[in-house]
Design a protein around this motif. Structure first.
Motif, PDB file in Angstrom:
ATOM      1  N   PHE C 230     -10.868  19.955  -6.898  1.00 52.14           N
ATOM      2  CA  PHE C 230      -9.428  19.705  -7.228  1.00 52.14           C
ATOM      3  C   PHE C 230      -8.350  19.062  -6.633  1.00 52.14           C
ATOM      4  N   ILE C 231      -8.266  19.694  -5.642  1.00 54.31           N
ATOM      5  CA  ILE C 231      -6.540  20.309  -4.939  1.00 54.31           C
ATOM      6  C   ILE C 231      -7.666  19.250  -3.584  1.00 54.31           C
ATOM      7  N   VAL C 232      -8.455  19.067  -3.451  1.00 53.90           N
ATOM      8  CA  VAL C 232      -8.695  18.406  -2.445  1.00 53.90           C
ATOM      9  C   VAL C 232      -7.994  16.492  -2.256  1.00 53.90           C
ATOM     10  N   GLY C 233      -8.736  16.579  -4.173  1.00 48.75           N
ATOM     11  CA  GLY C 233      -8.641  15.465  -5.024  1.00 48.75           C
ATOM     12  C   GLY C 233      -6.868  14.894  -4.615  1.00 48.75           C
ATOM     13  N   ILE C 234      -6.260  15.996  -4.870  1.00 46.44           N
ATOM     14  CA  ILE C 234      -4.546  15.445  -5.344  1.00 46.44           C
ATOM     15  C   ILE C 234      -4.379  15.372  -4.205  1.00 46.44           C
ATOM     16  N   ALA C 235      -4.369  16.197  -2.473  1.00 47.02           N
ATOM     17  CA  ALA C 235      -4.421  15.289  -1.098  1.00 47.02           C
ATOM     18  C   ALA C 235      -4.469  14.220  -1.289  1.00 47.02           C
ATOM     19  N   GLY C 236      -6.018  14.143  -1.532  1.00 45.06           N
ATOM     20  CA  GLY C 236      -6.184  12.776  -1.207  1.00 45.06           C
ATOM     21  C   GLY C 236      -4.882  11.772  -1.799  1.00 45.06           C
ATOM     22  N   ALA C 237      -4.736  11.691  -3.200  1.00 49.13           N
ATOM     23  CA  ALA C 237      -4.069  11.366  -4.259  1.00 49.13           C
ATOM     24  C   ALA C 237      -2.196  10.828  -3.485  1.00 49.13           C
ATOM     25  N   LEU C 238      -2.037  12.142  -2.595  1.00 49.81           N
ATOM     26  CA  LEU C 238      -0.753  11.793  -2.207  1.00 49.81           C
ATOM     27  C   LEU C 238      -0.738  10.952  -1.021  1.00 49.81           C
ATOM     28  N   TYR C 239      -1.649  11.418  -0.233  1.00 46.23           N
ATOM     29  CA  TYR C 239      -2.246  10.477   1.096  1.00 46.23           C
ATOM     30  C   TYR C 239      -2.307   9.185   0.700  1.00 46.23           C
ATOM     31  N   GLY C 240      -2.456   9.136   0.011  1.00 43.47           N
ATOM     32  CA  GLY C 240      -3.100   7.785  -1.001  1.00 43.47           C
ATOM     33  C   GLY C 240      -1.526   7.086  -1.022  1.00 43.47           C
ATOM     34  N   ILE C 241      -0.404   8.222  -1.201  1.00 41.42           N
ATOM     35  CA  ILE C 241       0.868   7.117  -1.594  1.00 41.42           C
ATOM     36  C   ILE C 241       1.857   7.149  -0.229  1.00 41.42           C
ATOM     37  N   PHE C 242       1.390   8.347   0.112  1.00 45.17           N
ATOM     38  CA  PHE C 242       1.493   8.580   1.769  1.00 45.17           C
ATOM     39  C   PHE C 242       1.637   6.939   2.439  1.00 45.17           C
ATOM     40  N   LEU C 243      -0.061   6.996   2.583  1.00 49.80           N
ATOM     41  CA  LEU C 243      -0.339   5.531   3.004  1.00 49.80           C
ATOM     42  C   LEU C 243       0.138   4.400   2.160  1.00 49.80           C
ATOM     43  N   SER C 244       0.352   4.369   1.625  1.00 49.51           N
ATOM     44  CA  SER C 244       1.166   2.842   0.339  1.00 49.51           C
ATOM     45  C   SER C 244      -0.303   2.510  -0.004  1.00 49.51           C
ATOM     46  N   PHE C 245      -0.872   3.045   0.518  1.00 45.22           N
ATOM     47  CA  PHE C 245      -2.128   1.344   0.538  1.00 45.22           C
ATOM     48  C   PHE C 245      -3.650   2.674   0.569  1.00 45.22           C
ATOM     49  N   VAL C 246      -4.508   2.317  -0.361  1.00 43.15           N
ATOM     50  CA  VAL C 246      -5.849   2.935  -0.152  1.00 43.15           C
ATOM     51  C   VAL C 246      -6.550   1.939  -0.224  1.00 43.15           C
ATOM     52  N   THR C 247      -7.234   2.521   1.035  1.00 42.29           N
ATOM     53  CA  THR C 247      -9.033   2.148   1.072  1.00 42.29           C
ATOM     54  C   THR C 247      -9.850   3.181   1.563  1.00 42.29           C
ATOM     55  N   VAL C 248     -10.779   2.964   1.735  1.00 42.66           N
ATOM     56  CA  VAL C 248     -11.542   4.029   2.165  1.00 42.66           C
ATOM     57  C   VAL C 248     -11.299   3.953   3.694  1.00 42.66           C
ATOM     58  N   ASP C 249     -10.972   3.252   4.473  1.00 43.72           N
ATOM     59  CA  ASP C 249     -10.773   3.219   5.640  1.00 43.72           C
ATOM     60  C   ASP C 249     -10.372   3.811   5.985  1.00 43.72           C
ATOM     61  N   GLY C 250      -9.170   4.774   4.757  1.00 45.10           N
ATOM     62  CA  GLY C 250      -7.975   5.502   5.179  1.00 45.10           C
ATOM     63  C   GLY C 250      -8.155   6.998   4.879  1.00 45.10           C
ATOM     64  N   PHE C 251      -9.583   7.311   5.031  1.00 44.64           N
ATOM     65  CA  PHE C 251     -10.306   8.116   4.754  1.00 44.64           C
ATOM     66  C   PHE C 251     -11.543   8.320   5.884  1.00 44.64           C
ATOM     67  N   PRO C 252     -11.456   8.380   7.577  1.00 42.34           N
ATOM     68  CA  PRO C 252     -12.506   8.315   7.892  1.00 42.34           C
ATOM     69  C   PRO C 252     -13.370   9.400   7.766  1.00 42.34           C
ATOM     70  N   PHE C 253     -14.849   9.133   8.780  1.00 45.67           N
ATOM     71  CA  PHE C 253     -15.351  10.273   8.370  1.00 45.67           C
ATOM     72  C   PHE C 253     -14.968  11.699   9.056  1.00 45.67           C
ATOM     73  N   LEU C 254     -14.317  11.316  10.404  1.00 48.48           N
ATOM     74  CA  LEU C 254     -13.349  11.556  10.875  1.00 48.48           C
ATOM     75  C   LEU C 254     -12.234  13.198  10.705  1.00 48.48           C
ATOM     76  N   LEU C 255     -12.310  12.536   9.769  1.00 53.19           N
ATOM     77  CA  LEU C 255     -11.007  13.158   9.030  1.00 53.19           C
ATOM     78  C   LEU C 255     -12.032  14.499   8.734  1.00 53.19           C
ATOM     79  N   ALA C 256     -13.136  15.272   7.573  1.00 52.15           N
ATOM     80  CA  ALA C 256     -13.645  15.676   7.416  1.00 52.15           C
ATOM     81  C   ALA C 256     -13.961  17.041   9.174  1.00 52.15           C
TER      82      ALA C 256
END
Ligand code: ATP
Ligand code: ATP
Ligand code: MG
Ligand code: MG
Lengths: 270, 361, 348, 290, 282
Positions: C230-256
């Motif tokens: 839940f928390i991570v999902g919210i972070a994901g949404a905020l991150y998407g807004i931050f990038l202003s653009f949502v793609t899978v590329d925005g969340f590379p494996f290295l992030l984990a």
């Protein structure tokens, strides 16, 4: 059917080839202290694991207050009144003493995840109420001085006491104590003996005890149950068991460590 | 506007300068540097020297965004000479649009970047789709009635290529017998090429970027099949030919910049030798040319505003200037409603002995 | 010198703060957070925003990995789901952002149940791999269902307007993330001192004993997965807004890996550690860049294209050196400091 | 039939590469309980060194082999001695984090020392093609398979006949107590790192010959780690099997279903197998008794 | 009421000299918790020295210091010295100490849980030849027949007592010069305790092994020991030759369980109060 508090019938547990517990029947009544003794590897701890739901039985039945435990999932046993301590310490070692004992209150609390995150209303009231109970237990066991310490940094004997506290916090009807005084000196053993008697007398909790300290077993038990190779050798009052030839042969020996013989301490070593 | 002092004009770029994509980013960066060095040597713009701040994003979108914010907000550059990759450029779009800073986009010319023209964003080059379209038409003419195989990456790059093939299909007879998508970063293409072999493919579109194309061609060699293989411009660099080895001879390619071996290309290398170190010249490839060309276009516009060096003027000039002759690709120009240079492409073939491409007649 | 406060009631034990001094510090912290936009420029602010978002994600992972001891390399999957849930509902379907945020939490939380099921049987790195697998599978699905997700082309997202208030400028968006960050901190602190938090810790330290204490491992491991996602999902949404653009590329494996690194550097299992670790790991590249810029133009030209590699080298070196000096992470450092402070001048 | 055979052959060839690297993960884990995140990067560095050697000696296979194995050992010992050893008694997470730091350093160093370009590596006849009854493979691919078999036999004998093998497991199980038994845990760790570097180095070099050499070679580590898990984290030989399974699965799925599913298929296999065997195919169960 | 014998004068076997000598040791955990404070004690060559004391007194801590494993738990010997065989080992590496023949049976058994019983024993004699290994193994199996039965079993699944047997057996495999035992009788059945003590007694006579014993089972320990130290709260509060200690009334009451003043063992049922606090603290 039965009015025993805890009743085991023909309980058997096998690990691969070996039968660690083999057809054991025993019972504990309200207000009783029953001890289980027997050589190392006799199956005592395994029996506790069966009674507390850590392991499933291979065959036989276990009942508490007449309720068969066969269908009950392991984490529910505590709600039916079975509390225990562990032989090799099974504390949450990164938590403080208070945290550990509070976990014992877990099943009595109702707070849901969402309420917990908000910490408001019921969740907060509940926390205060159970915390109070925990403080009582801490007082009772005289461990105030270590209450905020991280359990992993305590000495072995101190940890044993914390474990006793945690088990008490679950409000058990029958308390299983697995070698609770191992690693304690005379004085501390006396304290624990006193606690055990008080727990029984004041809190009305029945006690099932595994112990190798024969003085303690013989002094405080109402009945003693002897296991060897997973099977019952004999059962009875302490005095009877102590003189049973099978028990002396398999367990007590004639040496210094057995009960009774250690009355006088003689200068032994050169 | 920002980034202009009495003696200096700051420009910025965001590129992948590390990791495997650095192959393209670094070369591109050299092109930009070359264009700046050339003007600076000629006295700069209105007596001001041009200075470049290059940010590395390692091809990671979030870092692209961060770098851009830094360039625009902290370093306060006057204009952007380049943006890395296609996905990155898309993600950067809103920020650049909002800032209003003149920005050239010479890598990853995706339609969404220009189809709805943005006042300050100028896309140089040709779309992947159109490039593929032309390449497919050519191959269809060259190999009529042959069986085609298509291997594409599972991202917008692959999608753009697929669209190009679709367009070509509408105009010419193309018989695709095998088609597949692979996940980006895949290294082992054995099973794909086996299926290519199994399907009896005679014309293969190898839609990888760099490593993937190398792997595909080598695998074809291993299996002993030799279809006509067509690769796309992102991997059209000598290193790829070298890494593939002799099997690379005769690969088809397509591009909108001149091959290094052409006259224009040779002239460009000469120019590079003048301003870049030897080590740097060794890394010159087609991306150096795109970097050079687009930066030169930007500089031309800025020159036109020498006294009134503002964003407004620069943008104005970019759109009204006549097409700029850069020597390495068709003249680059934009219009009032056009933010895309729409550079024509050439079909070419590879030569392993010289590690180069030459245009087909 | 302070060495603890005498407590008279149980409530005092349970409260988060136990002294005026502590409250003053918290107030100062809040003022700093609120005042930040006035002191930071465009870039600094976006760095702070990124830190806020990262900290939320790190706290989310901490619930799962730090508290419950379930190592996950797949939390990027839930970030992706959160980001897409938000982007699709608000941008494609035009729902209000508030609903979008809610779904950005709920969708990953539900999905995490699927991923969490193996956790009932697997431990340690074996679990880590199945979570990693789920990250790959989610990416694959996102690309596959391009009708909904727009495939690899991604979805643009605008800055949200919540309850009539538009978080459209950088400073406003920063406040949005700061608000979300504070809420997350509070929620985590509350969880930690509740029966749920204790149960999670108990499972980590000794799952068998936890079961004997009446904790249903199945339920609570899934709770951990859900809360974390839940928390991570919210972070994901905020991150998407931050990038202003949502793609899978925005969340590379290295992030984990980076998220795990943040927890380790901060100090596993501690909320403050997650925050300190975020500041360290997100700030470090900036510091290395800065150090590098001190070398001056001359050095920069000589090193020209190598500059970025050298930065990478520096980054790795700093991490190694830090851990060599402080293997227990930033929280260890903090605790040492606190001990010195409270015990001074008597050492023991 | 031959289609299947060719799929199998290429599956075995990459599988052997994964397997060798997977074995290196496992041997370090088995001996010290540490997961080395920089394993792929180490293989990559060794491959680059081998490339440098080969270009200066015209691909003489003996010199390349001796040189790169020698380098692998020295490199591993240096890393172990300078970076890992001093962390030995620290929390395991800190140690893992250090290997993550190392991986960042190695990746940067590659581009600094060499460059970011793809290269063609030609050692002896490694690139030559051999026809095995209609199935064509490169010599380097046969070499990988041979190397894997050798590594398996070597490891088996080592754990079967040497007391050192028991010591490795003891160190992993409880380092402090192993020290109390007089085991030099430093030496155990050194041996494991050296063996791991040699195995992943061989994998890296041969992969570079058969496919290509580029700074993205380290990604092989990301492929091999799941293979280790599949085989069992502490099962050195089992990891080799894990690698083969993943290599073959990927190729079969790519060959009969679709390429897009390749990567996912590998992971699905892992999840399925782990649900049945939670400690991998050959891994040791975690011992828990109350 | 209690007279403390000067801790620096254990002279039972003074003629042999001290094999292990701890002087004024102070040990601190986490830079904050003082677990041992100003402790001096010595273990003469060939003697059996017992260390008794209540929970948390610092006994195990002292043993960890002696074997150089303190640092693993963020502990540190901050003051004083530890000498073993004429060598300062206060800060030496464990390996080095072990190779000098000082072997510890650690608290809590610390078996290699996923190794078999036999492999655990092998680790004990890690530095011996194959022939010696065989001989030692059969010696241990003679001592604990139960282990012979279970030799191929994964040790993690043994019962608590069986594990303790492995731990003691494993240490004996090393044929130490100084054997330090942290509560060897913990969790063992009376019969086994007797046989362990008999073995210890035999070893010290046959092999001239020196023994440093931490025990809660005070009567057993005092019986075999030559010299006894008692620790409370991190300090040595009482020490003396074993016979003398046995006749000490406080020792009888608090460690041997005799009713105050009289020679009878009191029953656990008769204990009416808990609050008896440290008597020996000065
Ligand atoms: N999970 C298991 N797998 C295999 N064998 C087991 C397992 N658990 C117990 N055993 C075996 O069952 C026997 C009984 O063990 P248990 O722990 O019950 O003995 P115990 O009576 O408690 O002994 P002690 O007094 O030494 O604690 C032992 O021989 C042990 O090796
Ligand atoms: N790792 C540690 N970190 C911090 N404090 C510790 C640590 N280990 C022990 N201590 C503290 O040091 C003191 C002495 O502990 P020690 O284990 O030496 O006692 P002991 O005499 O062996 O007790 P027992 O008879 O219960 O085993 C205790 O108060 C304990 O809390
Ligand atoms: Mg037991
Ligand atoms: Mg102790």
């Amino acid at each position: 059917m039965t009015d025993h508090l805890l009743q085991l019938r023909q309980v058997t547990k096998g690990f691969g080839g070996i039968k660690a517990v083999n057809g054991v029947s025993l019972h504990v009544d309200k207000g009783e202290i029953v001890s289980i003794i027997g050589p190392n590897g006799a199956g005592k701890t395994t029996l506790f694991n069966l009674i507390s739901g850590v392991l499933p039985v291979t065959s036989g039945t276990i009942e508490i207050e007449g309720q068969d435990l066969a269908r009950v999932p392991g984490h529910r046993y505590v709600q039916l009144g079975i509390g225990r301590t562990f032989q090799n310490l099974a504390l949450f070692k990164h938590g403080t003493v208070v945290d550990n004992i509070l976990v014992g209150r877990h099943w009595r609390m109702k707070t849901s995840v969402v309420e917990a995150a908000l910490h408001f209303g019921r969740s907060r009231r509940e926390e205060v109420q159970h915390r109070r109970r925990v403080e009582e237990i801490i007082d009772f066991l005289e461990i105030e001085h270590i209450r905020d310490k991280v359990v992993g940094t305590l000495s072995y004997g101190q940890q044993k006491r914390v474990e006793l506290g945690r088990a008490l916090a679950t409000d058990p009807k029958v308390l299983l104590l697995d070698e609770i005084v191992a690693g304690m000196n005379q004085e501390e053993t006396e304290d624990i003996a006193r606690f055990i008697l008080d727990i029984r007398d004041d809190l009305g909790i029945a006690i099932l005890l595994i112990e190798h300290d024969m003085h303690l077993v013989m002094d405080i038990s109402d009945r003693v149950h002897v296991l060897n190779f997973g099977e019952t050798i004999t059962e009875g009052r302490p005095a009877e068991v102590q003189t049973h030839p099978g028990v002396i042969e398999a367990y007590l020996g004639h040496g210094k460590s057995g009960a009774g013989t250690a009355k006088t301490v003689t200068a032994g070593a050169a | 506007d920002q980034g202009v002092t009495d003696t200096e004009i700051l420009l910025g770029e965001v590129e992948p300068l590390t990791g495997p994509p650095g192959l393209l980013g670094v070369a591109h960066n050299l092109g930009v540097k070359l264009a700046l060095a050339e003007v600076n040597a000629a006295g700069g713009i209105g007596g001001r020297q041009l200075k470049l701040i290059a940010e590395d994003d390692g091809y990671v979108t979030s870092r692209t965004i961060q770098s851009l914010r830094k360039l625009i907000g902290v370093d306060k550059v006057f204009a952007l000479t380049s943006l890395s990759g296609s996905g990155q450029a898309l993600a950067a779009l809103p920020i650049i649009k909002q800032a209003g800073i003149p920005a050239m986009v010479p890598i990853g010319p995706l339609p969404p970047l220009y189809e709805q023209p943005n006042d300050n964003i100028f896309v140089v080059g040709q779309s992947y789709t159109e490039g593929m379209h032309q390449l497919a038409l050519y191959l269809a003419k060259e190999f009529p009635g042959k069986k085609w195989g298509v291997i594409l990456q599972d991202d917008d790059y692959g999608k753009a290529l697929a669209e190009g093939i679709e367009q070509a299909k509408a105009e010419a007879e193309i018989n695709v017998v095998f088609e597949t998508k692979y996940a980006r970063g895949q290294k082992d293409f054995a099973s794909e090429m086996l299926r290519v072999k199994d399907a009896g493919v005679e014309v293969l579109i190898a839609g990888g970027i760099i490593s993937e194309n190398i792997a595909m061609v080598k695998e074809a060699e291993k299996l002993g099949i030799s279809p006509a293989i067509a690769t796309f411009w992102p991997g059209r660099v000598p290193e790829v030919l070298k890494a593939i080895g002799p099997a690379s001879d005769g690969l088809y390619g397509v591009d909108y910049v001149a091959p290094i071996q052409s006259d224009a290309g040779k002239a460009f290398v000469e120019l590079a030798k003048k301003y870049l170190s030897e080590e740097e010249v060794a890394r010159v490839n087609r991306y150096t040319m795109t970097g050079y060309a687009s930066t030169k276009t930007l500089i031309e516009a800025m020159k036109g505003c020498a006294d009134d060096l503002t964003w407004k003027c620069t943008i104005e000039k970019l759109q009204t200037n006549p097409p700029v002759e850069t020597g390495v690709m068709a003249p680059i120009g934009f219009g009032a409603d056009n933010r895309f240079s729409n550079s024509p492409v050439t079909i070419m073939r590879a030569h392993y002995d010289t590690l180069s491409y030459t245009p087909v007649e | 010198m302070r060495s603890g406060y005498y407590k008279e009631t149980i409530v005092e034990h349970i409260n988060l703060t136990d002294s005026t001094l502590q409250r003053v510090w918290i107030a100062i912290g809040l003022i700093v957070v609120v005042a930040a936009p006035f002191y930071f420029d465009f870039y600094g602010l976006s760095l702070l925003t990124l830190m806020m978002i990262t900290a939320i994600g790190a706290m989310g992972l901490n619930v799962l990995t730090g508290w419950t001891g379930l190592i996950s390399l797949g939390q990027t999957a839930f970030m992706v789901l959160g980001a897409y849930a938000y982007a699709i509902t608000t941008e494609s379907w035009g729902w209000p952002p508030l609903a979008g945020f809610l779904l950005a939490g709920i969708v990953p939380a539900l999905a995490s149940v699927l991923v969490g099921v193996p956790s009932l049987r697997l431990t340690g790195l074996y679990l880590a791999i199945t979570t990693l697998a789920s990250a790959f599978i989610v990416n694959h699905l996102v690309l596959e269902f391009d009708g909904l997700t727009n495939g690899s082309s991604g979805i643009f997202v605008n800055r949200p307007t919540v309850l009539g208030f538009a978080f459209d400028s950088d400073a406003r968006f920063y406040y949005l993330t700061a608000g979300a960050g504070l809420l997350t901190i509070l929620a985590c602190l509350n969880l930690r001192r509740s029966r749920v938090g204790r149960a999670l810790i108990a499972i980590r330290d000794n799952d068998n004993a936890a079961r004997v204490m009446g904790i249903d491992l199945r339920t609570y491991k899934l709770y951990a997965f859900m809360a974390s996602s839940f928390i991570v999902g919210i972070a994901g949404a905020l991150y998407g807004i931050f990038l202003s653009f949502v793609t899978v590329d925005g969340f590379p494996f290295l992030l984990a890996i980076e998220a795990l690194a943040i927890l380790i550097v901060g100090g596993m299992g501690s909320i403050a550690g997650a925050i300190l670790g975020t500041i360290f790991m997100v700030g470090l590249p900036e510091v290395t860049s800065f150090v590098f810029s001190l070398l001056g133009d001359g050095a920069r030209d000589v090193l020209s294209t190598s500059a970025h590699e050298i930065k990478g080298l520096l980054y790795g070196l700093v991490i190694i050196l830090f851990l060599k000096l402080q293997p227990h992470g930033l929280m260890g450092l903090w605790q040492d400091a606190k001990r010195v402070w409270t015990l001074w001048p008597l050492k023991y | 039939m031959s289609y299947f055979a060719e799929l199998m052959a290429s599956g075995l060839a990459v599988g052997a590469v994964y397997g060798l690297i997977a074995m290196s993960f496992a041997i370090i884990y088995k001996s010290t309980g540490l997961l080395n995140f920089a394993q792929g990067e180490m293989g990559m560095i060794i491959a680059y060194v081998a490339w440098s050697i080969s270009t200066s000696v015209d691909g003489n296979p003996v010199i390349v082999a001796v040189g790169s194995i020698g380098f692998a050992v020295l490199f591993a010992l240096a890393v172990e001695r300078i970076v890992i050893r001093p962390m030995m008694s620290e929390p395991i997470l800190a140690q893992i984090m250090v290997t993550i730091g190392l991986s960042v350093i190695f990746r940067s160093a590659i581009v600094l020392i060499w460059d970011g370009l793809p290269h063609n590596m030609d050692v002896a006849s490694g690139n030559n093609l051999i026809d095995l009854g209609g199935v064509r493979v490169r010599e380097a691919q046969i070499a990988v398979l041979l190397a894997l078999v050798l590594a398996i036999v070597g490891m088996w004998a080592f754990f079967r006949y040497s007391r050192f093998g028991v010591a490795m497991r003891a160190v992993a199980s409880d380092e402090a107590t192993a020290q109390l038994m007089g085991v030099n845990s430093g030496k155990v760790q050194m041996a494991a790192w050296a063996a791991a570097a040699v195995m992943s180095g061989i994998a890296g070099v041969l992969f570079a010959i058969a496919y290509e050499l580029s700074p993205s070679l380290y990604a092989l580590g990301l492929k091999a780690f799941p293979a280790t898990i599949l085989g069992g984290l502490d099962a050195v030989i089992g990891s080799a099997v894990g690698g083969i399974i993943i290599g073959v699965t990927e190729n079969l799925v790519g060959g009969y279903l679709s390429s897009g599913l390749k990567e996912v298929a590998g992971f699905v296999i892992i999840i399925l197998i782990l649900m049945i065997r939670p400690y991998g195919l050959f891994g040791e169960k975690r011992i828990e008794r109350l | 009421m209690m007279q403390t014998v000067s801790p620096s004068a254990p002279d039972v076997r003074a003629e042999l000299g001290a094999l292990l000598e701890i002087r004024n040791a102070q040990i601190i955990y986490d830079n904050a918790v003082e677990a041992v404070r100003d402790v001096s004690l010595s273990v003469p060559e060939g003697a059996v020295v017992a260390l008794l004391g209540s929970n948390g007194a610092g006994k195990s801590t002292l043993l960890k210091a002696v074997t150089g494993t303190l640092h693993l738990e963020e502990g540190e010997l901050t003051k004083g010295s530890i000498r073993y065989a004429e060598e300062d080992i206060g800060h030496a590496r464990t390996e080095r100490i072990v190779s000098q023949g000082l072997i510890l049976v650690p608290e809590g058994r610390r078996l290699f849980a996923n190794l078999t019983v036999e492999e655990n024993l092998t680790m004990g004699a890690y530095r011996k030849t194959a022939a010696e290994m065989r001989r030692l193994k059969s010696m241990v199996f003679d001592l604990f027949p139960r282990l012979h039965e279970r030799r191929a079993q994964i040790s993690g699944y043994l019962s608590g007592g069986e594990q303790q047997m492995v731990a003691v057996g494993r240490a004996l495999m090393a044929e130490p010069r100084l054997l330090a035992l942290d509560e060897p009788s913990l969790g063992l059945a009376p019969l086994i305790i007797d046989s362990i003590y008999q073995t210890i007694d035999r070893m010290r006579h046959e092999l001239k092994m020196t023994i440093f014993l931490v025990e809660q089972n005070a009567s057993q320990a005092m019986e075999i020991a030559d010299y006894v130290y008692i620790m409370e709260n991190g300090r040595v509060v009482l020490d003396g030759p074993a016979e003398k200690m046995r006749s000490n009334l406080d020792v009888q009451e608090y460690y041997l369980g005799f009713s105050a003043g009289g020679g009878e063992r009191k029953s656990f049922r008769d204990i009416k109060h808990y609050k008896r606090r440290k008597r020996w603290l000065s």
